[in-house]
Design an enzyme around this catalytic site. Structure first.
Site, PDB file in Angstrom:
ATOM      1  N   ARG A  91      37.442 -19.799   7.702  1.00 29.44           N
ATOM      2  CA  ARG A  91      37.755 -19.397   9.074  1.00 29.44           C
ATOM      3  C   ARG A  91      38.332 -17.982   9.029  1.00 29.44           C
ATOM      4  NH1 ARG A  91      42.795 -20.132  12.423  1.00 29.44           N
ATOM      5  NH2 ARG A  91      42.057 -19.546  14.471  1.00 29.44           N
ATOM      6  N   HIS A 135      41.760 -12.637  17.413  1.00 31.33           N
ATOM      7  CA  HIS A 135      43.001 -13.032  16.752  1.00 31.33           C
ATOM      8  C   HIS A 135      43.972 -11.844  16.866  1.00 31.33           C
ATOM      9  CE1 HIS A 135      44.720 -15.893  13.492  1.00 31.33           C
ATOM     10  NE2 HIS A 135      45.690 -15.018  13.746  1.00 31.33           N
ATOM     11  N   GLU A 180      45.354 -18.953  19.402  1.00 38.81           N
ATOM     12  CA  GLU A 180      46.747 -19.068  19.852  1.00 38.81           C
ATOM     13  C   GLU A 180      47.077 -18.203  21.063  1.00 38.81           C
ATOM     14  OE1 GLU A 180      49.639 -18.554  16.766  1.00 38.81           O
ATOM     15  OE2 GLU A 180      48.682 -19.972  15.419  1.00 38.81           O
TER      16      GLU A 180
END
Ligand code: IFM
Length: 459
Positions: A91, A135, A180
């Site tokens: 990942r 990210h 997130e």
């Protein structure tokens, strides 16, 4: 029957006893800014982290991701580590400003070329790429126009997603929109600890969150159109939240905290609405939520990725009014980032999400332990027993959740190599592999050996 507890099995015997379904995917995770370096290589644009790390005092050791693990050049070494552990999945995230330097318009072919090479070589090694589109490294030019405070960024993200998936989707079968959203929205806009460094409290956190969720919702159909048949999901950081005591004030504070940390995202994505209690409590701080937004965000997904590290024990307090909570530290062991080590967080989180939201497939997309940066022993090895124990303890909890019927399909350890841990720089590390900061050589730690053993033999 005797009540005497059985002596604990030695760690390696516990690791050897772990069993997962044959199709279970074991992997390791990283992110672009934390490992790539190559800050301005081959036409890459600046991200908000390139800018933020230049500000004095924001990173505890004054460092940056300018070089990080230099994976932009040393990616074959990363693949070698994955192979050494026998992992079948990797990942990683794409750097938006490497692919689209200004966040809109012109595409950087050399940036795409980097991911082409990485993906081709992963596939040749029998390792499945599990790719995250965002990210945290937003192109700086978009930040200059308002970043996650403006709806427009959501449209720009959907365009970028389509570009990336059109280029790489012939080989990548698992796509994640955001990693997130709570973290980059709240630590970046409410607390100011992460880029872009705003301290705008609840208003900042909720505004950035809503636009990030819109970005997710707008991107999903574009990804599906560019790569029909691919699996698409989102990665949320889930906290198991317990009240600090049974007092009504503490229970209410824990519910407020949990509402913003977990339910805000899970309800929006899986139920098509934001939680009423948070909408009511934070009414004056809400962004412009338009009538169609809820449906737009709640796109059908193929999987949910859950990043789980800890339990949060919450009481009433003065943090971020009107959420008005405080975090308390129960007695026990903590990581180098002062996060409680409490393995049951994994099974509790999985069972809760399965019961309340029932995603068809769940992956643990991050889980790992921060320790102070290690130094190899005289034999050159890093014997990180505590991290190896952490992985075994937490994988036992994944196995428990599987036994109770939760559709957990895989586990990604955070993280493949010691890397740039955001505001903490390089002082605290999570790696399965040690990074020599001078030579940039990588070497598996003991935890990497144990995790590799589980990945090879545990199915
Ligand atoms: O390093 C981070 C990662 O980027 C996102 N999840 C938590 C990790 C540990 O802090």
């Amino acid at each position: 029957m005797s009540n005497t507890p059985k002596p604990a099995l030695p760690l390696e015997a516990r690791a050897a006893a772990l069993r997962f379904p044959a199709s279970f995917r074991f992997g390791a995770a990283t992110s672009s800014y934390q490992i790539e370096g190559g800050m301005d290589a081959d036409g890459k644009g600046k991200s908000i982290w390139d800018t933020f790390t230049r500000r004095p005092g924001v990173i505890s050791d004054g460092s940056s991701g300018d070089v990080a693990c230099d994976s932009y050049h040393r990616w074959p070494d990363d693949i070698a580590l994955l192979r050494e552990m026998g992992l079948g999945s990797y990942r990683f995230s794409l750097s938006w400003p490497r692919i689209q330097p200004g966040g809109r318009g012109k595409v950087n072919a050399k940036g795409i070329g980097y991911y082409d090479r990485l993906i081709d070589e992963l596939l040749r090694a029998g390792i499945e790429p599990f790719v995250t589109l965002y990210h945290w490294d937003l192109p700086q030019e978009l930040q200059d126009d308002g970043g996650w405070y403006v709806r427009e960024t959501a449209n720009r993200f959907a365009d970028y997603a389509e570009i990336a998936v059109a280029a790489l989707g012939d080989r990548v079968k698992s796509w994640t929109t955001l990693n997130e959203p709570w973290t980059f929205a709240w630590t970046g806009h409410a607390y100011g600890e992460d880029a872009p460094g705003f301290t705008d409290g609840v208003k900042g956190g909720l505004t950035a969150s809503h636009h990030a969720l819109l970005a997710h919702g707008l991107a999903v159909p574009r990804i599906r159109a560019a790569a029909p048949g691919a699996d698409v999901g989102i990665v949320l950081d889930f906290n198991v939240v317990h009240p600090a005591s049974s007092a009504p004030q503490d229970r209410a504070a824990a519910k407020r905290f949990e509402g913003v940390q977990n339910r805000w995202y899970l309800d929006a994505v899986f139920k098509g609405r934001y939680p009423d209690d948070i909408l009511e409590l934070c009414a004056v701080d809400l962004p412009d939520i338009r009538p169609d937004d809820n449906a737009l965000i709640a796109q059908p997904l193929d999987f949910l990725g859950m990043n789980i590290y800890r339990r949060s024990v919450i009481g009433t307090g003065s943090e971020l009014p009107p959420l008005s909570f405080t975090r308390t530290n129960p007695p026990g062991r903590n990581s180098a980032l002062n996060w409680e080590i409490w393995p049951r967080c994994i099974s509790e989180a999985l069972e809760y999400v399965h019961r309340e939201y029932a995603p068809g497939q769940i992956f643990i997309t991050e889980n790992g332990l921060a320790t102070p940066a290690e130094t190899p022993g005289a034999d050159g090895r890093v014997f990180d027993l505590e991290r190896a124990e952490y992985f075994v303890d937490h994988l036992e909890q994944v196995s428990k959740a599987l036994d109770s019927g939760v559709p957990v399909k895989g586990y990604f350890a955070w993280t493949l190599i010691d890397n740039f841990e955001w505001a903490y720089g390089y002082a605290s590390q999570f790696g399965l592999a040690y990074l020599d900061r001078k030579s940039l050589d990588r070497r598996l730690k003991y935890s990497g050996e144990v995790y590799g053993h589980i990945a090879r033999n545990g199915r």
